[in-house]
Design an enzyme around this catalytic site. Structure first.
Site, mmCIF file in Angstrom:
data_model
loop_
_atom_site.group_PDB
_atom_site.id
_atom_site.type_symbol
_atom_site.label_atom_id
_atom_site.label_comp_id
_atom_site.label_asym_id
_atom_site.label_seq_id
_atom_site.Cartn_x
_atom_site.Cartn_y
_atom_site.Cartn_z
ATOM 1 N N CYS A 1 0.840 -1.199 0.000
ATOM 2 C CA CYS A 1 0.000 0.000 0.000
ATOM 3 C C CYS A 1 0.875 1.249 0.000
ATOM 4 O O CYS A 1 1.475 1.597 1.028
ATOM 5 C CB CYS A 1 -0.932 -0.005 1.214
ATOM 6 N N CYS B 1 -0.505 4.157 2.248
ATOM 7 C CA CYS B 1 -0.303 3.936 3.690
ATOM 8 C C CYS B 1 1.168 4.136 4.075
ATOM 9 O O CYS B 1 1.462 4.740 5.101
ATOM 10 C CB CYS B 1 -0.686 2.508 4.088
ATOM 11 N N ASP B 2 2.080 3.599 3.286
ATOM 12 C CA ASP B 2 3.478 3.522 3.720
ATOM 13 C C ASP B 2 4.431 4.465 2.976
ATOM 14 O O ASP B 2 5.564 4.651 3.420
ATOM 15 C CB ASP B 2 3.981 2.077 3.563
#
Ligand code: NAP
Length: 316
Positions: A135, A138-139
């Site tokens: 992701c 997200c990261d």
């Protein structure tokens, strides 16, 4: 949640689920959507959306929030729960959730999408969350001024690779062929981006490092030559496996598990529908997901009307 008999239970809260919910609720059906995480599905893992008509440029989060608000406004109930199994008992669908509750419904629309496919190479699991990610939204911010690789040659690899250049100093796109299946517009954007470098006809053989990811071994598909590429993160975007195994009976599917449905989005089980990424189809877009879901919800409404009509005739 247990005693109620719903007209429609929708499993999965991505664009398909929220659209099915909107249509079902607007049709005055007793409608419940169950989602194990937050409503929005894959939208929440997508930064920029530029191919949803009417929204020249929006973020996945914004579109998710709008779809969620829209469906709730018309009366869709949304519960956070993970459905583990769906079965049929006396013509009623029984959905069993992870926490042991049971939901009962006259129809079910499965819109649970899928889970990211893994590379299945040494180091992938060991470094998950320590440099290996599925992701970018997200990261990605954790990789400011770092070197990362994206694996894959489809829309996700390109879209997320381009997004990662906002944070990383360099993004390799590693792909097993020298042709890509990503949309040409994404390919053009990536080629124009000075932070992106392509490694093609290449497979990631292993991922390693000490505490965090430090390198990937990349093997040339042409001559078998192995190169150790120093990097800080590996983002894997090689497609996904559908969440299509919830129903206890066999449902027809393709070799990867994507469900075959009729033009009404109905599986071979009357009253059981599938829409969005979980079904076998050529294109997996937000637009196709919302289109499928519209059809599924309207088909479920017709099914319920037919059932009510048959029951009335039986009584008369
Ligand atoms: P995808 O289109 O299935 O592409 C997967 C990519 O990973 C392919 O390039 C494939 O290579 C490669 N691959 C598969 N297995 C591999 C393995 N074991 N090792 C190395 N590489 C492997 O998946 P996706 O990009 O996640 O997209 C999924 C669906 O969502 C698609 O229908 C896509 O169009 C859609 N989508 C659309 C957008 C959008 O902007 N509209 C954004 C994201 C996703 P080969 O090409 O050699 O098979």
């Amino acid at each position: 949640m247990t005693e109620e008999l719903w007209d429609v239970v929708i499993v999965g809260g991505g664009p398909a689920g929220l659209t099915a919910g909107l249509y079902a609720a607007r049709a005055n059906l007793r409608s419940l959507l169950v989602e194990k995480l937050l409503p929005g599905g894959e939208l929440l893992n997508t930064e920029l959306i530029e191919d949803y008509p009417g929204f020249i440029s929006t973020t996945g989060r914004e579109l998710a929030e709008k779809m969620d608000e829209h469906a709730r406004k018309f009366g869709l109930q949304i519960e956070q729960a993970a459905v583990e199994q769906i079965r049929r008992e006396d013509g009623i669908f029984v959905l069993q959730t992870e926490d042991g509750a049971e939901l009962r419904s006259r129809t079910v629309i499965m819109t649970a999408g899928g889970v990211p496919r893994k590379l299945e190479v040494p180091g992938e699991d060991e470094f998950a969350g320590r440099g290996v990610s599925y992701c970018a939204v997200c990261d990605g911010p954790l990789f400011r001024d770092k070197v990362v690789a994206v694996v894959g040659g489809g829309d996700s690899a390109f879209q997320e690779g381009i997004y990662l250049t906002r944070h990383a100093s360099k993004v390799y796109i590693i792909h097993r062929r020298d042709e890509f299946r990503a949309q040409p517009i994404l390919q053009d954007k990536a080629r124009e981006n000075p932070k992106i470098e392509f490694i093609t006809s290449a497979a990631v053989d292993a991922i390693g490092g000490s505490q965090l990811v430090g390198w990937a071994d990349v093997r040339s598909v042409r001559d078998g030559g192995l190169t150790r590429v120093p990097l800080d993160g590996v983002f894997v975007f090689i497609g996904f496996s559908p969440n299509s195994g919830l129903f206890e009976e066999h449902l027809e599917h393709d070799e990867q598990g994507f469900l075959f449905v009729s033009d009404r989005m109905e599986t071979r089980v009357p009253g059981l529908y599938a829409a969005g990424d979980v079904r076998a189809q050529l294109a997996r877009q937000i637009t196709t997901a919302v289109g499928d879901a519209t059809t599924a919800a309207i088909a479920a409404e017709h099914y319920l009307e037919d059932q009510a009509f048959q029951a009335e005739r039986h009584r008369g």
